[in-house]
Design a protein around this motif. Structure first.
Motif, PDB file in Angstrom:
ATOM      1  N   GLU A 156       0.824  -1.209   0.000  1.00  9.33           N
ATOM      2  CA  GLU A 156       0.000   0.000   0.000  1.00  9.33           C
ATOM      3  C   GLU A 156       0.863   1.267   0.000  1.00  9.33           C
ATOM      4  O   GLU A 156       0.477   2.293  -0.567  1.00  9.33           O
ATOM      5  CB  GLU A 156      -0.891  -0.027   1.248  1.00  9.33           C
ATOM      6  N   GLN A 157       2.026   1.192   0.628  1.00 10.82           N
ATOM      7  CA  GLN A 157       2.940   2.340   0.676  1.00 10.82           C
ATOM      8  C   GLN A 157       3.921   2.344  -0.505  1.00 10.82           C
ATOM      9  O   GLN A 157       4.880   3.113  -0.512  1.00 10.82           O
ATOM     10  CB  GLN A 157       3.737   2.328   1.985  1.00 10.82           C
ATOM     11  N   ASN A 158       3.700   1.447  -1.446  1.00 10.47           N
ATOM     12  CA  ASN A 158       4.581   1.317  -2.618  1.00 10.47           C
ATOM     13  C   ASN A 158       6.029   1.023  -2.230  1.00 10.47           C
ATOM     14  O   ASN A 158       6.959   1.531  -2.835  1.00 10.47           O
ATOM     15  CB  ASN A 158       4.530   2.588  -3.480  1.00 10.47           C
TER      16      ASN A 158
HETATM   17  C1  LIG Z   1       1.353   4.281  -4.685  1.00 11.20           C
HETATM   18  O1  LIG Z   1       1.361   4.270  -6.083  1.00 11.20           O
HETATM   19  C2  LIG Z   1       0.079   4.491  -6.667  1.00 11.20           C
HETATM   20  C3  LIG Z   1       0.187   4.300  -8.164  1.00 11.20           C
HETATM   21  O2  LIG Z   1       1.315   4.943  -8.679  1.00 11.20           O
HETATM   22  C4  LIG Z   1      -0.418   5.889  -6.259  1.00 11.20           C
HETATM   23  O3  LIG Z   1      -1.684   6.119  -6.780  1.00 11.20           O
HETATM   24  C5  LIG Z   1      -0.467   5.974  -4.736  1.00 11.20           C
HETATM   25  O4  LIG Z   1      -0.822   7.280  -4.330  1.00 11.20           O
HETATM   26  C6  LIG Z   1       0.868   5.609  -4.114  1.00 11.20           C
HETATM   27  N1  LIG Z   1       0.734   5.534  -2.663  1.00 11.20           N
HETATM   28  C7  LIG Z   1       1.604   6.067  -1.812  1.00 11.20           C
HETATM   29  C8  LIG Z   1       1.310   5.905  -0.369  1.00 11.20           C
HETATM   30  O5  LIG Z   1       2.621   6.672  -2.183  1.00 11.20           O
END
Ligand SMILES: *[C@@H]1O[C@H](CO)[C@@H](O)[C@H](O)[C@H]1NC(C)=O
Ligand SMILES: *[C@@H]1O[C@H](CO)[C@@H](O)[C@H](O)[C@H]1NC(C)=O
Length: 156
Positions: A32-34
């Protein structure tokens, strides 16, 4: 130079109830936090009663209810885990005692109670295996959720 990955291993007695739930929940928040590229995440047992088995059906049901993917086959912790993982989390004091006993002298992992990260208190994540129903698993999930979020916030 490539950035070094962080790593966390979640451990309980049999690796079919609490630790696969913790692994799944932490993996979920990391994604979720990429941050998936930055983490190596696994779980293991201090005893090899259930090696090769899938998580308990009640644990599977609990993760389905919360829409969190879980796929793990139980395995015992091995000596290399103590140098390959930065963090090794036990769920209760017996896990911590067993981990300290199993750790080789040159272990570099930080051995901690996962519950120490719980902002709401109870440090022990109780074994729900002998409960009849689903409530114990739900409680494990809620504890893992709070702890994994707090831990991830702290280290990232
Ligand atoms: C994670 O990546 C997605 C797609 O690029 C984006 O929409 C989302 O805001 C990102 N989340 C965070 C916590 O950075
Ligand atoms: C720790 O010691 C074992 C033997 O006792 C050895 O096989 C292993 O490579 C050592 N690990 C490190 C990180 O030094």
């Amino acid at each position: 130079m490539a950035e070094k990955k962080s790593s966390a291993l979640f451990v309980c007695l049999g690796n079919i109830c609490r630790s696969p739930i913790a692994e799944a929940v932490f993996t979920h928040y990391v994604k979720e936090q990429n941050l998936s590229e930055k983490w190596i995440i696994d779980s293991a047992a201090t005893a090899d009663y259930h090696t090769g088995k899938s998580p308990d059906r009640r644990a599977i049901k609990c993760m389905k209810r919360h829409d969190i993917p879980m796929s793990h086959k139980a395995r015992p912790i091995i000596a290399e885990d103590f140098k390959n993982f930065d963090y090794i989390f036990g769920m209760d004091e017996n896990n911590i005692r067993d981990l300290k006993r199993l750790a080789p002298k040159n272990s570099t992992a930080k051995i901690e109670l996962l519950g120490d990260y719980d902002p709401e208190g109870p440090c022990i994540i109780r074994d729900p295996y002998y409960d009849d129903g689903d409530e114990g698993f739900e409680e494990v999930y809620q504890q893992c959720k709070r702890c994994c979020q707090a831990f991830l916030n702290k280290v990232s």
